[in-house]
Write a protein that holds these residues in place. Structure first.
Motif, PDB file in Angstrom:
ATOM      1  N   ARG A 245      10.943  -1.138   0.738  1.00  0.00           N
ATOM      2  CA  ARG A 245      10.318  -2.439   0.464  1.00  0.00           C
ATOM      3  C   ARG A 245      11.357  -3.542   0.350  1.00  0.00           C
ATOM      4  O   ARG A 245      11.173  -4.642   0.871  1.00  0.00           O
ATOM      5  N   LEU A 246      12.447  -3.254  -0.340  1.00  0.00           N
ATOM      6  CA  LEU A 246      13.507  -4.239  -0.535  1.00  0.00           C
ATOM      7  C   LEU A 246      14.029  -4.757   0.805  1.00  0.00           C
ATOM      8  O   LEU A 246      14.298  -5.944   0.966  1.00  0.00           O
ATOM      9  N   LEU A 247      14.156  -3.876   1.770  1.00  0.00           N
ATOM     10  CA  LEU A 247      14.678  -4.247   3.087  1.00  0.00           C
ATOM     11  C   LEU A 247      13.581  -4.582   4.097  1.00  0.00           C
ATOM     12  O   LEU A 247      13.854  -4.739   5.284  1.00  0.00           O
ATOM     13  N   GLN A 248      12.349  -4.657   3.606  1.00  0.00           N
ATOM     14  CA  GLN A 248      11.191  -5.031   4.419  1.00  0.00           C
ATOM     15  C   GLN A 248      11.030  -4.156   5.655  1.00  0.00           C
ATOM     16  O   GLN A 248      10.793  -4.630   6.762  1.00  0.00           O
ATOM     17  N   LEU A 249      11.155  -2.838   5.457  1.00  0.00           N
ATOM     18  CA  LEU A 249      11.019  -1.871   6.549  1.00  0.00           C
ATOM     19  C   LEU A 249       9.767  -1.005   6.404  1.00  0.00           C
ATOM     20  O   LEU A 249       9.639   0.016   7.063  1.00  0.00           O
ATOM     21  N   THR A 250       8.852  -1.432   5.553  1.00  0.00           N
ATOM     22  CA  THR A 250       7.644  -0.647   5.288  1.00  0.00           C
ATOM     23  C   THR A 250       6.869  -0.357   6.567  1.00  0.00           C
ATOM     24  O   THR A 250       6.556   0.794   6.862  1.00  0.00           O
ATOM     25  N   GLN A 251       6.582  -1.353   7.351  1.00  0.00           N
ATOM     26  CA  GLN A 251       5.821  -1.149   8.587  1.00  0.00           C
ATOM     27  C   GLN A 251       6.654  -0.413   9.626  1.00  0.00           C
ATOM     28  O   GLN A 251       6.136   0.429  10.354  1.00  0.00           O
ATOM     29  N   HIS A 252       7.929  -0.719   9.714  1.00  0.00           N
ATOM     30  CA  HIS A 252       8.796  -0.083  10.703  1.00  0.00           C
ATOM     31  C   HIS A 252       8.847   1.434  10.518  1.00  0.00           C
ATOM     32  O   HIS A 252       8.887   2.182  11.487  1.00  0.00           O
ATOM     33  N   LEU A 253       8.838   1.873   9.260  1.00  0.00           N
ATOM     34  CA  LEU A 253       8.882   3.311   8.977  1.00  0.00           C
ATOM     35  C   LEU A 253       7.495   3.920   8.822  1.00  0.00           C
ATOM     36  O   LEU A 253       7.365   5.114   8.562  1.00  0.00           O
ATOM     37  N   GLY A 254       6.460   3.118   8.988  1.00  0.00           N
ATOM     38  CA  GLY A 254       5.099   3.649   8.944  1.00  0.00           C
ATOM     39  C   GLY A 254       4.604   3.979   7.558  1.00  0.00           C
ATOM     40  O   GLY A 254       3.752   4.845   7.393  1.00  0.00           O
ATOM     41  N   MET A 255       5.113   3.280   6.547  1.00  0.00           N
ATOM     42  CA  MET A 255       4.633   3.499   5.181  1.00  0.00           C
ATOM     43  C   MET A 255       3.369   2.672   4.999  1.00  0.00           C
ATOM     44  O   MET A 255       3.419   1.463   4.861  1.00  0.00           O
ATOM     45  N   VAL A 256       2.248   3.360   5.009  1.00  0.00           N
ATOM     46  CA  VAL A 256       0.960   2.687   4.955  1.00  0.00           C
ATOM     47  C   VAL A 256       0.656   2.176   3.557  1.00  0.00           C
ATOM     48  O   VAL A 256       0.106   1.118   3.365  1.00  0.00           O
ATOM     49  N   SER A 257       1.051   2.941   2.553  1.00  0.00           N
ATOM     50  CA  SER A 257       0.761   2.552   1.175  1.00  0.00           C
ATOM     51  C   SER A 257       2.004   2.725   0.321  1.00  0.00           C
ATOM     52  O   SER A 257       3.016   3.234   0.777  1.00  0.00           O
ATOM     53  N   ASP A 258       1.892   2.330  -0.921  1.00  0.00           N
ATOM     54  CA  ASP A 258       2.995   2.450  -1.866  1.00  0.00           C
ATOM     55  C   ASP A 258       2.837   3.660  -2.777  1.00  0.00           C
ATOM     56  O   ASP A 258       3.413   3.694  -3.849  1.00  0.00           O
ATOM     57  N   HIS A 259       2.073   4.649  -2.350  1.00  0.00           N
ATOM     58  CA  HIS A 259       1.799   5.793  -3.208  1.00  0.00           C
ATOM     59  C   HIS A 259       2.669   6.984  -2.830  1.00  0.00           C
ATOM     60  O   HIS A 259       2.911   7.240  -1.671  1.00  0.00           O
ATOM     61  N   SER A 260       3.079   7.719  -3.856  1.00  0.00           N
ATOM     62  CA  SER A 260       3.841   8.949  -3.612  1.00  0.00           C
ATOM     63  C   SER A 260       2.876  10.082  -3.285  1.00  0.00           C
ATOM     64  O   SER A 260       1.657   9.924  -3.332  1.00  0.00           O
ATOM     65  N   ALA A 261       3.401  11.246  -2.995  1.00  0.00           N
ATOM     66  CA  ALA A 261       2.575  12.400  -2.612  1.00  0.00           C
ATOM     67  C   ALA A 261       1.586  12.767  -3.712  1.00  0.00           C
ATOM     68  O   ALA A 261       0.441  13.111  -3.448  1.00  0.00           O
ATOM     69  N   GLU A 262       2.016  12.691  -4.970  1.00  0.00           N
ATOM     70  CA  GLU A 262       1.129  13.074  -6.063  1.00  0.00           C
ATOM     71  C   GLU A 262      -0.075  12.133  -6.133  1.00  0.00           C
ATOM     72  O   GLU A 262      -1.190  12.557  -6.355  1.00  0.00           O
TER      73      GLU A 262
END
Length: 109
Positions: free
Chosen positions: A88-105
């Protein structure tokens, strides 16, 4: 110090745990290179990562780019808060395909 690469399965699921940092980058890189050979899909689980720095981020970007070049779908299927913070800090959320901010749990709940 714990290495980043922990386990994988024949279906292409790669699970990383511990540190994904400069201290573990070379070992993790060597393991990942072997893990992605011949897989049909790369499902990456980073829910066990407790610390990630720029070297760990470089590994993730390399893995995504390498999978793309091989025609292998790359999916970040789970991540820890430590991973989310750096991405998030480097604004790469979409580039890496992170759809949400939730962990596996949180995703399995």
């Amino acid at each position: 110090m714990t290495t980043g690469a922990a386990q994988s399965s024949s279906e292409g699921r790669i699970v990383l745990g511990g540190e994904l940092s400069i201290c573990t980058a070379a070992e993790t890189f060597a393991r990942l290179r072997g893990e992605i050979e011949g897989i049909a899909v790369c499902d990456l689980d980073l829910s066990g990562i407790c610390e990630m720095d720029s070297a760990g981020l470089q590994l993730l970007l390399w893995l995504r780019q390498t999978c793309e070049a091989q025609g292998t779908p790359f999916r970040l299927i789970a991540h820890s808060d430590a991973v989310a913070e750096v991405v998030r800090l480097l604004q790469l959320t979409q580039h890496l395909g992170m759809v949400s901010d939730h962990s596996a749990e949180e995703q399995s709940a």
